[in-house]
Motif scaffolding. Structure first.
Motif, PDB file in Angstrom:
ATOM      1  N   ASP A  12       0.763  -1.259   0.085  1.00  0.00           N
ATOM      2  CA  ASP A  12       0.280  -0.127  -0.080  1.00  0.00           C
ATOM      3  C   ASP A  12       1.009   1.103  -0.048  1.00  0.00           C
ATOM      4  OD1 ASP A  12      -2.398  -1.366  -0.170  1.00  0.00           O
ATOM      5  OD2 ASP A  12      -2.836  -1.413   2.050  1.00  0.00           O
ATOM      6  N   ALA A  13       1.882   1.222   0.730  1.00  0.00           N
ATOM      7  CA  ALA A  13       2.890   2.445   0.606  1.00  0.00           C
ATOM      8  C   ALA A  13       3.403   2.634  -0.553  1.00  0.00           C
ATOM      9  CB  ALA A  13       3.841   2.234   1.975  1.00  0.00           C
ATOM     10  N   ALA A  14       3.675   1.787  -1.254  1.00  0.00           N
ATOM     11  CA  ALA A  14       4.205   1.826  -2.870  1.00  0.00           C
ATOM     12  C   ALA A  14       3.180   2.786  -3.724  1.00  0.00           C
ATOM     13  CB  ALA A  14       4.503   0.769  -3.340  1.00  0.00           C
ATOM     14  N   LYS A  15       1.825   2.756  -3.340  1.00  0.00           N
ATOM     15  CA  LYS A  15       0.575   3.192  -4.108  1.00  0.00           C
ATOM     16  C   LYS A  15       0.548   4.812  -3.804  1.00  0.00           C
ATOM     17  CE  LYS A  15      -1.634  -0.934  -4.251  1.00  0.00           C
ATOM     18  NZ  LYS A  15      -3.145  -1.725  -3.913  1.00  0.00           N
ATOM     19  N   VAL A  16       1.258   5.222  -2.623  1.00  0.00           N
ATOM     20  CA  VAL A  16       1.017   6.625  -2.177  1.00  0.00           C
ATOM     21  C   VAL A  16       1.561   7.742  -3.057  1.00  0.00           C
ATOM     22  CG1 VAL A  16       1.459   8.114  -0.215  1.00  0.00           C
ATOM     23  CG2 VAL A  16       0.788   5.963   0.273  1.00  0.00           C
ATOM     24  N   HIS A  17       1.210   8.522  -3.492  1.00  0.00           N
ATOM     25  CA  HIS A  17       1.421   9.672  -4.348  1.00  0.00           C
ATOM     26  C   HIS A  17       1.245  11.059  -3.667  1.00  0.00           C
ATOM     27  CE1 HIS A  17       1.360   6.578  -7.363  1.00  0.00           C
ATOM     28  NE2 HIS A  17       1.853   7.402  -8.181  1.00  0.00           N
ATOM     29  N   ALA A  18       1.991  12.196  -4.015  1.00  0.00           N
ATOM     30  CA  ALA A  18       1.931  13.402  -3.385  1.00  0.00           C
ATOM     31  C   ALA A  18       1.328  14.611  -4.345  1.00  0.00           C
ATOM     32  CB  ALA A  18       3.095  13.895  -2.655  1.00  0.00           C
ATOM     33  N   SER A  19       0.287  15.145  -4.147  1.00  0.00           N
ATOM     34  CA  SER A  19       0.169  16.518  -4.773  1.00  0.00           C
ATOM     35  C   SER A  19       0.252  17.535  -3.819  1.00  0.00           C
ATOM     36  CB  SER A  19      -1.428  16.345  -4.895  1.00  0.00           C
ATOM     37  OG  SER A  19      -1.984  17.575  -5.629  1.00  0.00           O
ATOM     38  N   VAL A  20       1.309  18.374  -4.460  1.00  0.00           N
ATOM     39  CA  VAL A  20       1.717  19.574  -3.362  1.00  0.00           C
ATOM     40  C   VAL A  20       1.240  20.841  -3.900  1.00  0.00           C
ATOM     41  CG1 VAL A  20       3.898  18.223  -2.566  1.00  0.00           C
ATOM     42  CG2 VAL A  20       4.039  19.519  -4.679  1.00  0.00           C
ATOM     43  N   TRP A  21       1.026  21.758  -3.144  1.00  0.00           N
ATOM     44  CA  TRP A  21       0.625  23.128  -3.411  1.00  0.00           C
ATOM     45  C   TRP A  21       1.375  24.359  -2.837  1.00  0.00           C
ATOM     46  CZ3 TRP A  21      -3.121  20.114  -0.988  1.00  0.00           C
ATOM     47  CH2 TRP A  21      -3.630  20.434   0.434  1.00  0.00           C
ATOM     48  N   ASP A  22       2.487  23.996  -2.054  1.00  0.00           N
ATOM     49  CA  ASP A  22       3.221  25.120  -1.491  1.00  0.00           C
ATOM     50  C   ASP A  22       4.534  24.413  -0.949  1.00  0.00           C
ATOM     51  OD1 ASP A  22       3.659  27.701  -0.265  1.00  0.00           O
ATOM     52  OD2 ASP A  22       1.924  27.813   0.647  1.00  0.00           O
TER      53      ASP A  22
END
Length: 431
Positions: free
Chosen positions: A234-244
């Motif tokens: 599951d950890a391998a499926k985590v992505h990040a959308s960043v805004w700052d």
């Protein structure tokens, strides 16, 4: 000591909790226990309490046990040796004192006393993790936004920070609790920072076969990372959308004067330098708008596509550790985070399962019973858990007065438990 926490748990009033703590203001052991449990930067690196049998004739006292925990948070003892050490410590204590150690290890006093409550009794005792929040839609705030402004897609993930310092990375939730991703995304953020100390603000999302999972499923997985129980798959499926992106030293002080347009432009440049193959960090979907009408059009388009809404951001806005008046949420449904103060058993076919949760705002002004939004498995599992004092996300149609003349919510529906929050919304923030 454990009796003090049980007394705190027995009241939902913040003022009463402060009063109880004030009665024990000179108890140095109590202060140490609270500090170890609530300071966000102290971790014990043990996912769950090991099996143990408390001693009818204790061989050590609570002060010795509390002091010995330094071996865990200083990483003097790690891995299986740390688990065995904790089990031995718990087995050497009375049942009451062992419960206190459990509260510390869990980083949860389980009594509804947050860092801000504790700091009312012992000023500046607990470090309160910096977090800039958006404001809800208000005409007076919208009228102060300077155009051109930025519209960003609001997604249904989990708020997080990636703290890059000295070429190491920590992932933290909005309340400062460590998010354990088993090493995934670490190298990505180190490359992004390029040797500088930065804090990235954004949202974690779970992506499976190129599709972002729905909020309940994705955040269910991410809550495991909050608890330290996420699997490598599951950890391998985590992505990040960043805004700052905020320089680390400014994040620590709670203020960065660099305008948001400059901060976001720098962030986009960094993100765009990543190789596209296997990319797991991206800048949140953004559009520059010249007018409020354009922002409203984008908002309606996103709602039609099934998204939650948008954030309208003034490019001149600073970053500050408070609710910003230059970043405004537009949402199709009203939503708030409340504290569970009681649970009710179901009736009929739901007997022996959860029927409803009784919730309040942080100041106790808004009160509501929520019985919709749970599936049968949740009703069964939640009835077996201790939900009192946990934070829950609720969607609703409007704020109303109930038959008793109290502030309540019309058509409340359960969304999810918020393990990344430990303070409910105040009534002034609930529209």
């Amino acid at each position: 000591m454990n009796e003090i926490f049980e007394q705190l748990a027995a009241t939902s009033s913040r003022l009463e909790k402060e009063s109880i703590l004030s009665q024990h203001k000179d108890n140095e052991l109590l202060k140490q226990v609270i500090f170890l449990a609530l300071d966000p930067f102290i971790q014990f690196y043990i996912r769950k309490i090991p099996k143990y049998k408390s001693s009818s004739i204790p061989t050590i006292g609570l002060p010795v046990a509390v002091y010995s925990l330094s071996s865990l948070y200083n990483r003097t003892i790690t891995g299986n040796a740390a688990i065995a050490f904790l089990a031995d410590t718990l087995s050497s204590l009375s049942a009451s004192d062992a419960k206190v150690i459990e509260r510390i290890i869990a980083k949860d006093l389980k009594c509804g006393a947050s860092g801000s409550t504790v700091n009312k009794v012992w000023p500046n005792f607990i470090y309160e993790y910096p977090c800039m929040l958006c404001s809800g839609y208000e005409e007076k705030l919208i009228n102060k936004i300077k155009f051109p402004a930025t519209v960003q897609l609001k997604m249904d993930g989990m708020r997080f920070n990636a703290i890059v310092k000295d070429n190491t990375v920590e992932f933290r939730s909005r309340n400062g609790k460590e998010i354990q991703l088993l090493g995934y995304l670490v190298d990505d953020f180190i490359r992004l920072a390029a040797g500088k100390d930065y804090v990235y603000d954004g949202e974690l999302l779970v992506v499976d076969d190129g599709v972002i999972m729905d909020r309940q499923t994705g955040n269910g997985i991410l809550n495991k990372a909050n608890k330290g129980t996420i699997s490598a798959v599951d950890a391998a499926k985590v992505h990040a959308s960043v805004w700052d992106v905020i320089p680390y030293v400014m994040f620590e002080t709670g203020y960065c004067a660099t305008p948001y347009s400059t901060r976001f432009s720098s962030l986009e440049q960094l993100v765009n330098k990543q190789p596209s193959q296997g990319k797991k960090i991206w800048a949140v979907t953004s559009t520059i708008v010249e007018t409020l009408d354009q922002a409203q059009e984008i908002f309606q388009d996103y709602l039609s596509s099934g998204y939650e809404g948008i954030i309208l951001k003034d490019g001149n806005g600073v970053w500050e550790d408070k609710r910003s008046k230059t970043q405004i949420k537009f949402k199709g449904e009203l939503e708030c985070d409340l504290k569970i103060v009681a649970v009710e058993e179901g009736k009929g076919k739901a007997a022996g399962m959860l029927g409803a949760i009784v919730c309040e705002s942080a100041d106790g002004v808004v009160k509501v019973s929520v019985g919709s939004g749970f599936n049968d498995l949740q009703r069964k599992n939640y009835w077996a858990e201790n939900l009192v004092d946990r934070i829950v996300a609720i969607k609703y149609n409007s704020r109303i007065k109930n038959k008793q003349g109290e502030d309540s919510l019309f058509l409340p529906v359960f969304i999810e438990l918020r393990d990344d929050k430990d303070i409910a919304d105040s009534s002034k923030d609930i529209k």
